[in-house]
Design an enzyme around this catalytic site. Structure first.
Site, PDB file in Angstrom:
ATOM      1  N   SER A 135       7.945   6.102  12.700  1.00  0.00           N
ATOM      2  CA  SER A 135       7.568   7.385  12.131  1.00  0.00           C
ATOM      3  C   SER A 135       8.351   8.517  12.797  1.00  0.00           C
ATOM      4  O   SER A 135       9.563   8.413  12.965  1.00  0.00           O
ATOM      5  CB  SER A 135       6.058   7.553  12.342  1.00  0.00           C
ATOM      6  OG  SER A 135       5.542   8.494  11.472  1.00  0.00           O
ATOM      7  N   ASP A 198       6.818   2.511   1.709  1.00  0.00           N
ATOM      8  CA  ASP A 198       6.478   3.533   2.709  1.00  0.00           C
ATOM      9  C   ASP A 198       6.992   4.921   2.307  1.00  0.00           C
ATOM     10  O   ASP A 198       8.183   5.126   2.096  1.00  0.00           O
ATOM     11  CB  ASP A 198       7.089   3.118   4.064  1.00  0.00           C
ATOM     12  CG  ASP A 198       6.726   4.095   5.167  1.00  0.00           C
ATOM     13  OD1 ASP A 198       5.966   5.039   4.893  1.00  0.00           O
ATOM     14  OD2 ASP A 198       7.200   3.885   6.295  1.00  0.00           O
ATOM     15  N   HIS A 313       3.196   2.383   5.351  1.00  0.00           N
ATOM     16  CA  HIS A 313       3.693   2.984   6.589  1.00  0.00           C
ATOM     17  C   HIS A 313       3.051   2.326   7.810  1.00  0.00           C
ATOM     18  O   HIS A 313       3.559   2.416   8.922  1.00  0.00           O
ATOM     19  CB  HIS A 313       3.396   4.485   6.585  1.00  0.00           C
ATOM     20  CG  HIS A 313       4.016   5.212   7.749  1.00  0.00           C
ATOM     21  ND1 HIS A 313       5.356   5.141   8.038  1.00  0.00           N
ATOM     22  CD2 HIS A 313       3.481   6.008   8.715  1.00  0.00           C
ATOM     23  CE1 HIS A 313       5.630   5.856   9.112  1.00  0.00           C
ATOM     24  NE2 HIS A 313       4.497   6.393   9.550  1.00  0.00           N
TER      25      HIS A 313
END
Lengths: 640, 618
Positions: A135, A198, A313
Site C-alpha cells: 500500500s 485491487d 487489497h
C-alpha cells in the site's frame, strides 16, 4: 525483412517471467516481512537479514497526510528533495520536470534520516537489499529504493544489488520520472505486485477531490484490517456502505478507462515504472511496458466489482502463496483451440493466467454481472495489450545487426579522419576545426558534413534502442561500443562545435557546452567513465591523435568571447572576472599541451587556439606597458 | 514417422546398454573396490564401473554448488604455459568448464591409488572397446573418466578407438561449457544417460546445498539402502526434499527459458543476482524413461534441462506424497525399466523441437507416438513451449552460422584487395606496414576503409561467439580456421600500424597487453587448437607489435641493449621460423621498413652474430 524473421520465432514471455519471479521465494519472503510490518510496526518499518540479503519492509499503515490539500498535488522533485535524487534529473533536458505526489514524498522525507542510518549500517554487512512495502508503504519503499540507487550510483557501486518489491501500492510519479528511470536503466530494480482487482494501485488515477471523506474511511478500513492479519477477508467489505464502494469504484474505473484509451501519455498524470506482476487465481504475468500496465490495470478492474476491488487489497498473502507454489504442478491449457504458433500460444496462456479470456471463470465471487460481451472485448484488448508490451525480443540479434550497421557507418568516420589528416598537412595550417568552420559551404566540407550527419543519426538510434531495452543489458559496457563511441566523440564533436558557432547558434541559444551539446556525447562520456579500467597515468611522448577533451574547441570559443569582451568592458569587477576566466582557460590549455593531450591540429599555426594565444599574449603585454590600471593582473596574479 | 529402435537412434548396441546397466548396479555391491573391470566374452568390450558414494561431502565440497573450474585439477587441464591447452573450454573466449569438485577429486583418487590407468592402457593396446559406466553418483565418475580418456588418449591420438559412456540416474557433473566443448569436439555422441521420469538424483545438483542441508544426508542415506527401501517412515522428509529440489529446478528452468525466449526485461537479471542458480547443465544424449516402457531420446541440452524439471511436475496437488516417494524409488528402477523398454521398443527421437505439438491431445497421425510419450512424461503446454524455445535456439545458431558463411566471399574479396595493397607497397621499398603507418596516399585510405569493413564482419562473429550463438563446432571448422589465419596475417599488421600511428600505446599501453582486439586473440587460439600447438605459439601476426615495443624501449632508453637482449634474441628466433614457414613474408626486410631500420640500429656486434644476419643481408 529482419523484423518479419524475428516475429516468426518470437515467444510471449510475460508469463514465464512471472513464473520465475514467483518461484524464487523473494516475493514470499518480502510479503512475510510486509505483513509483520503491517501488524507490528505501524508508521514505521522493520529491518531483517536472511543470509546475505537484508529486507527493509515499510508498514502499510502510515500516518495519512492526505488531509492537507497541498499534499495531493504533484511537486517538482528537484525543488523538494534536497538533492537526494539528483542523478534522476541532473542531465535531464526534458520539457517537463520530474514530479511526484507531494504527500508520498513528504512521508519518505520524514523517514529519510533514520533510514539513511539503517541502510549505512547494512552496507558492507549484506550483499544485497530488498526494499518492500504494501500500500502506501510500497510508495515509501519505491522512493527509498530510488534514493538508494542514486546514492550507490554516486559512489560508483553496482546498482544490481537493490530490489524493490511493492504490493498494491499506488503510482506516484509522472512520465518524466518514468523516462528518467528508463534512462538510468533502473527499471529492472522495481517489481510491483498488483492483485487482479485491487483498487489501491489505481486509486490516484481518479479525480477524487470530491470524495475525500469516503477515501479517508476506506483507508481507515484497510488500516484496521491490516492490523489484524488473520481476519477472513472475503465478505469483509460489507462493513463499508455500498454507496462508498460504488462511488469510488466507478470513479476510478471511469478515469482509468479514459487513460487506458489515450494514445499518448499525458504529462500531468501518473505513470508506472519498473515491472508489474499481476496476480490472479489462475497465475501471474509480468509486464514492463507502461502503456500496457495501465491498460491491464483498467481491464482487470473492469472485470471486477466494488467489493472485490476493496477486498483484493487485503489478499496479497493468499495471492503470493498461491503463485509461489504454482511451480509444483503441471499447468495445461484447458481450453479448445490452442494456436500452433509459439507466440500466439504464449499469449493464450498469459491471458489464461491473467483471467482475461472470453470464457467465464469457473468460480469467482467477484462477478455480480457477467457480461459476456464485456469479457470478449476485454479478451481482445488484453491480447493487443500483450502484443504492445512485446518489443523486439531478440536483443542479441539486434546488437549483432547493429554491429553490421556500425561496420557500414565506420568508413564515413574514416573519411573524416582522412579529412583531419589532410588538414593537418595542408598549407593553410588551420587544422580541421577551423577549416571546417571556415569552409562550410565548399564541396569537400559539405561531404564531411554529410558524414557527420550520418554518424549522428546512427549513434542517436543506438541510444534510442538502448533506452527502449531493445539491446542487451550490458551493451553500454561492451568494449567495442564504448571504444567506438569514444573515438567517434573525440573525432566528430569538434565538427559539431564548429558547425554550432558557424551557423550562429551561439547568438540564438548561448554557448555550446551548456546549450548546444547533444545528449549522446554526455552519454558517451558516461560510458567512457564507467568502463572498468583503472585509470593509469601515462606520459605521452607525442601529441595525441585526437584531442582528449572533445569540448576543447567550445572552450576556445568561449575564451575568445571573453577576450573580445575584456577589452571593451568598463565595469571593473566584471573585467576582473573575465580576466580571471581567461587566465584559467590559458592554464587549462597549457596543461593539456604539456601533457600532450591535444592533437597537433590545436597547435597548427593558424588555428583558432594559436591565434587566441597570440592575441592574449599581446593584450597582456599591452596591459603591462600602457595600462597601469591593469597592473594588478600581472602574470595572472590578482593582487587585492 | 518411422519407428526406430533405441540402438538405431543412439548408435549404442542394445546388448551393450543392457550389460552396462547390470554392471553399473553390480559395482554398488563392492564399495570397497575403487572400480570394477569386466571383459565381454563375446565381443571386444571392456567395461569399467564404479561404486556410488553417499556422503554429502562427496556431492558438495563447498557452497553453494560444490563446483570448481577444471584447471583446479590436472586431470582434465594440463598445467604449464608451453603445453597444449585443454579441450574442455570454449576456444576463443577461453572460458574453462566448471565441474563438480567432489566427483572430480574422487576420480583423481581412484586413478592415483588403483590400477585403473594401467588397465585402461592395456585395453588400448589390445584395441578393445572401452565402456565407462555407473549408476547414481558413480555415473558422474564414469562421465569424468570418459572425458579424462578423451583428453588424455583420444585427443593426442594415443588411442584410435573412442570410448563409450553409459550412465543411469547420474547427477549432472558440469556446466554448459563442458557440454559446449564435448559438442565441438564431436564427443557428445559417446555419452548416453538414462533418466527415470521422477528420479530425483539427476536433479539434486540443481539446488544449492544451503537449501537442503537438513534433508540431504538423510535422503542420500535412504538412497544407499539399495533394494530394501525403508521410505515409509520418511514421507515428510522426502516431500520436503522433492519440493526444494523442484523449486530450484523451476527457477533455473524458467530463467533459462526466459533467456531462450529472448526476454529483455532487466528484472530477470536483477532477481537472478539475488538467488543461487545452479551452474550445472546436461551434456550428451539423454534417454528419459516414462515409467510405462516408453523412451524419449533428446540431444538438445537446453531442452534436456527443461525436461528434467517439467517431467517431474505433479499432475495434481494431492499427488505430492506419491510423487515424492517415487522420486526416490525411481532411482532403483533402471534395470527393470530398461528390460521392459527394450522389449517394447517404443522409442521417440525428440528432434525438430521447434515444431513440437503444443497441446496434449489431437495429434496428427505422424506425431501420435511423440505426443503420447510426452504426455507420459507429463509435458504440459507450458513445458512444450519451453522445449520449442530450446529448438528455436538451436535453429537460430544454424541460421547465424549460415549468415556468416555467406560473408566468406566478402572476406576473401577484402583480403585479396589488401593483398594487392601489400604488393604495391613493397614496390616503394617500405612494405605495407610502414606505408599504412604513414598513410600519405589515397591507397592507404582505401586500405583503411577495407580494414574497417573486415573488422565489422569479424567483430560480428566474435560477438556471436561471445554469446554462444553459433553452433559449437564453429571454432574448429577447418575452412574458418584457415580463413581466419589468412585474415590475421594480412590485417593484424595494419591494426598494429594504426595503433602505433595514433600512439594509442600511450593512452592504453602496449598493443599486446592492452590493445589487441579479440578478433585476433580468438582466431589465433582457433589455429593453436586445431593444430594442437602450444598456447601462444602462433603469434606471427603480432610480430610488428613486438618490433614497435622494442624500438620504443630503445628510443626511451638510448644505448641500452642488455635489458632487452633476451627479447631481441627471442624475436629473431621466431622471425626466422616464421619466414621459413612462410607465415611472415619477406617485405619486413625492405630497406624502408621500421624493422630493418630498428635492427640496423642494434649494436654491430650483435648484428654480426645474429641468426637472421643472413636474412637481413640477402
Amino acid at each position: 525483412m529482419e523484423t518479419q524473421n524475428s516475429c516468426q520465432n518470437n515467444f510471449e514471455t510475460s508469463e514465464i517471467l512471472a513464473t520465475f519471479l514467483a518461484t524464487t521465494q523473494l516475493l514470499e519472503e518480502a510479503w512475510r516481512f510486509c505483513s509483520i510490518a503491517n501488524t507490528t510496526f505501524p508508521g514505521a518499518y522493520l529491518v531483517e537479514q536472511i543470509g546475505s540479503v537484508a529486507y527493509v519492509a515499510f508498514s502499510g499503515r502510515q500516518m495519512e497526510s492526505g488531509s492537507d490539500q497541498s499534499c495531493r498535488n504533484l511537486v517538482s522533485l528537484d525543488a523538494e528533495d534536497g538533492g537526494r535524487f539528483a542523478p534522476l534529473y541532473r542531465h535531464s533536458e526534458e520539457k517537463e520536470s520530474i514530479k511526484v505526489h507531494n504527500g508520498i514524498l513528504k512521508l519518505f522525507l520524514s523517514m529519510y534520516q533514520s533510514l539513511q542510518i539503517q541502510i549505512a549500517a547494512l552496507m558492507g554487512k549484506v550483499k544485497s537489499i530488498v526494499i518492500t512495502g504494501q500500500s502506501i508503504g510500497g510508495t515509501t519503499a519505491s522512493l527509498s529504493a530510488l534514493w538508494l540507487l542514486c546514492h550507490l550510483q554516486s559512489m560508483s557501486s553496482p546498482t544490481s544489488t537493490v530490489l524493490c518489491i511493492t504490493f498494491g501500492s499506488p503510482l506516484f510519479g509522472n512520465e518524466a520520472l518514468h523516462r528518467s528511470i528508463l534512462r538510468q536503466r533502473w527499471g529492472g530494480n522495481f517489481c510491483h505486485v498488483v492483485s487482479k482487482h485491487d483498487i489501491m494501485p489505481r486509486l490516484l488515477f481518479a479525480e477524487i477531490v470530491n470524495h475525500d471523506s469516503k477515501i479517508q474511511s476506506l483507508l481507515n478500513f484497510w488500516h484496521w484490517c491490516m492490523a489484524s492479519p488473520h481476519v477472513i477477508v472475503t465478505g469483509l467489505s460489507s462493513l463499508l456502505p455500498d454507496d462508498l464502494k460504488d462511488t469510488i469504484f466507478h470513479c476510478v474505473l471511469k478515469d482509468l478507462e479514459l487513460l487506458a484509451q489515450a494514445e499518448e501519455p499525458s504529462e500531468s498524470f501518473f505513470r508506472p515504472f519498473g515491472s508489474y506482476v499481476f496476480c490472479c487465481q489462475e497465475g501471474a504475468i509480468c509486464v514492463e511496458n507502461a502503456a500496457s500496465v495501465i491498460k491491464l490495470m483498467y481491464l482487470m478492474l473492469a472485470t471486477g466489482s466494488p467489493s472485490c476491488s476493496i477486498e483484493d487489497h487485503l489478499k496479497y498473502g493468499d495471492y503470493v502463496a498461491k503463485v509461489s507454489k504454482q511451480f509444483l504442478k503441471a499447468r495445461n491449457f484447458h481450453e479448445e483451440g490452442l494456436p500452433d504458433s509459439s507466440y500466439e500460444a504464449g499469449v493464450a496462456l498469459a491471458l489464461q493466467s491473467s483471467e482475461l479470456t472470453d470464457k467465464e471463470p469457473v468460480q469467482d465471487l467477484c462477478f455480480p454481472i457477467q457480461n459476456s460481451n464485456l469479457r470478449k472485448e476485454v479478451a481482445i484488448m488484453a491480447k493487443n495489450c500483450l502484443q504492445m508490451a512485446q518489443n523486439d525480443h531478440k536483443p542479441n540479434l539486434t546488437a549483432a545487426n547493429l554491429a553490421i550497421k556500425l561496420s557500414k557507418i565506420v568508413p564515413f568516420r574514416a573519411e573524416i579522419e582522412w579529412y583531419k589528416a589532410c588538414c593537418d598537412e595542408a598549407d593553410d595550417q588551420m587544422g580541421y576545426y577551423d577549416s571546417f568552420k571556415l569552409k562550410g559551404g565548399s564541396r569537400r566540407e559539405a561531404r564531411v558534413n554529410l558524414n557527420r550527419h550520418k554518424l549522428a543519426g546512427f549513434w542517436n538510434s543506438v541510444i534510442l534502442m538502448l533506452e527502449n531495452n531493445m539491446l542487451p543489458h550490458d551493451f553500454d559496457r561492451r568494449e567495442k561500443w564504448v571504444n567506438a563511441s569514444q573515438f567517434y566523440k573525440l573525432l566528430v564533436e569538434p565538427l559539431d562545435i564548429a558547425d554550432y558557432y558557424r551557423t550562429g547558434m551561439r547568438r540564438e541559444h548561448g554557448h555550446y557546452i551548456d546549450h548546444g551539446r547533444e545528449r549522446r556525447y554526455e552519454i558517451f562520456d558516461k560510458w567512457w567513465r564507467d568502463r572498468r579500467v583503472p585509470e593509469e597515468e601515462n606520459k605521452r611522448s607525442k601529441f595525441a591523435s585526437l584531442t582528449q577533451d572533445s569540448c576543447f574547441w567550445a572552450r576556445v570559443e568561449e575564451a575568445r568571447e571573453w577576450l573580445d569582451n575584456v577589452r571593451s568592458e568598463s565595469d571593473v569587477t566584471k573585467r576582473h572576472l573575465l580576466w580571471h576566466k581567461i587566465d584559467m582557460f590559458e592554464k587549462y590549455g597549457r596543461k593539456l599541451i604539456k601533457n600532450k593531450e591535444v592533437s597537433k591540429d590545436v597547435l597548427a599555426k593558424n588555428s583558432s587556439f594559436s591565434r587566441w594565444m597570440e592575441e592574449w599574449k599581446e593584450l597582456k603585454s599591452q596591459v603591462q606597458q600602457f595600462h597601469p590600471w591593469f597592473s594588478d593582473f600581472v602574470d595572472g596574479e590578482v593582487v587585492p | 514417422m518411422d519407428s526406430h529402435t533405441l540402438g538405431e537412434i543412439t548408435g549404442f548396441r542394445e546388448e551393450l546398454i543392457k550389460k552396462t546397466c547390470s554392471i553399473a548396479m553390480e559395482a554398488h555391491k563392492s564399495p570397497e573396490k575403487p572400480y570394477l573391470v569386466e571383459k565381454s566374452r563375446t565381443s571386444s568390450d571392456v567395461f569399467f564401473s564404479f561404486p556410488g558414494s553417499w556422503s554429502v561431502t562427496h556431492w558438495f565440497t563447498r557452497k553453494p554448488f560444490g563446483a570448481i573450474k577444471i584447471d583446479q585439477s590436472e586431470l582434465l587441464s594440463p598445467k604449464g604455459n608451453d603445453k597444449v591447452a585443454t579441450s574442455i573450454k570454449s576456444i576463443g573466449r577461453d572460458d574453462l568448464a566448471t565441474v563438480n569438485e567432489g566427483f572430480l577429486r574422487r576420480l583423481e583418487m581412484i586413478l592415483s591409488s588403483s590400477s585403473l590407468q594401467s588397465e585402461v592402457e592395456k585395453a588400448i593396446t589390445e584395441k578393445k572397446q572401452i565402456v565407462f559406466t555407473g549408476h547414481s553418483s558413480a555415473g558422474a565418475i564414469a562421465i569424468l573418466a570418459t572425458v579424462w580418456f578423451l583428453e588424455q588418449y583420444l585427443k593426442p591420438e594415443k588411442s584410435r578407438l573412442s570410448p563409450l559412456c553409459v550412465t543411469f540416474g547420474s547427477p549432472l557433473v558440469a556446466d554448459f561449457i563442458f557440454n559446449h566443448a564435448l559438442r565441438r569436439e564431436n564427443w557428445s555422441q559417446y555419452f548416453l544417460h538414462f533418466v527415470m521420469r521422477y528420479d530425483i538424483v539427476p536433479r539434486i545438483l540443481l539446488a544449492p546445498l544451503s537449501s537442503m542441508e537438513g534433508e540431504l544426508q538423510q535422503i542420500l542415506y535412504l538412497l544407499n539402502q539399495k533394494e530394501m527401501f525403508p521410505i515409509q517412515g520418511y514421507i515428510a522428509e522426502a516431500s520436503k526434499f522433492y519440493e526444494t529440489v523442484m523449486r530450484n529446478a523451476s527457477a533455473l528452468a524458467s530463467h533459462a527459458a526466459c533467456q531462450l525466449m529472448g526476454n529483455t526485461n532487466p528484472i530477470l537479471e536483477t532477481v537472478a543476482s539475488f538467488i543461487e542458480l545452479s551452474p550445472y547443465r546436461p551434456s550428451g544424449t539423454f534417454v528419459f524413461c516414462t515409467g510405462n516402457g516408453k523412451l524419449v531420446v533428446v540431444r538438445n541440452a537446453d531442452a534436456i534441462l527443461q525436461l528434467l524439471f517439467y517431467s517431474s511436475q505433479l499432475c495434481s496437488e494431492n499427488e505430492l506424497e506419491t510423487v515424492a516417494e517415487r522420486s526416490l524409488n525411481n532411482h532403483f528402477d533402471y534395470q527393470s525399466a530398461l528390460q521392459e523398454s527394450l522389449n517394447m521398443q517404443n522409442v521417440v527421437n525428440l528432434d525438430h523441437l521447434e515444431g513440437l505439438q503444443l497441446s496434449s491431445n489431437g495429434a496428427a497421425a505422424e506425431n501420435i507416438a511423440t505426443n503420447m510419450a510426452l504426455n507420459d512424461l507429463g509435458m504440459s503446454t507450458r513445458a512444450r513451449l519451453c522445449l520449442r524455445a530450446g529448438g528455436e535456439h538451436e535453429k537460430q545458431k544454424l541460421i547465424n552460422q549460415k549468415r556468416m558463411d555467406m560473408k566468406k566471399a566478402d572476406i576473401e574479396a577484402g583480403l585479396a584487395m589488401l593483398e594487392d595493397y601489400k604488393i604495391k607497397s613493397a614496390v616503394c621499398q617500405v612494405g605495407y606496414y610502414d606505408a599504412f603507418k604513414i598513410s600519405k596516399d589515397e591507397d592507404d585510405f582505401k586500405a583503411n576503409v577495407k580494414r574497417l569493413e573486415l573488422t565489422g564482419i569479424w567483430d560480428e562473429i566474435i560477438e556471436l561467439l561471445n554469446r554462444y550463438e553459433l553452433p559449437e563446432g564453429f571454432e574448429s571448422r577447418n575452412d574458418w580456421v584457415e580463413l581466419a589465419t589468412k585474415y590475421r596475417r594480412i590485417v593484424e599488421p595494419l591494426d598494429i600500424a594504426n595503433y602505433y600511428r595514433h600512439a594509442k600505446n600511450e593512452d592504453t599501453g602496449p598493443y599486446m597487453y592492452k590493445g589487441r582486439p579479440r578478433r585476433y586473440k580468438y582466431t589465433q587460439k582457433w589455429r593453436e587448437h586445431a593444430l594442437r600447438m602450444p598456447v601462444g605459439s602462433s603469434g606471427e601476426s603480432c610480430f610488428w607489435a613486438e618490433v614497435e615495443e622494442l624500438q620504443l624501449y630503445r628510443t626511451t632508453n638510448p644505448g641500452t641493449f642488455e635489458d632487452i637482449r633476451e627479447r631481441i634474441l627471442n624475436l629473431e628466433r621466431k622471425l626466422e621460423e616464421w619466414i621459413h614457414g612462410k607465415q611472415i613474408s619477406n617485405d619486413v626486410f625492405l630497406e624502408g621498413s621500421t624493422f630493418t631500420k630498428w635492427w640496423r640500429s642494434l649494436p654491430l656486434q650483435h648484428q654480426s652474430v645474429s641468426r637472421i644476419q643472413g636474412l637481413m643481408n640477402s
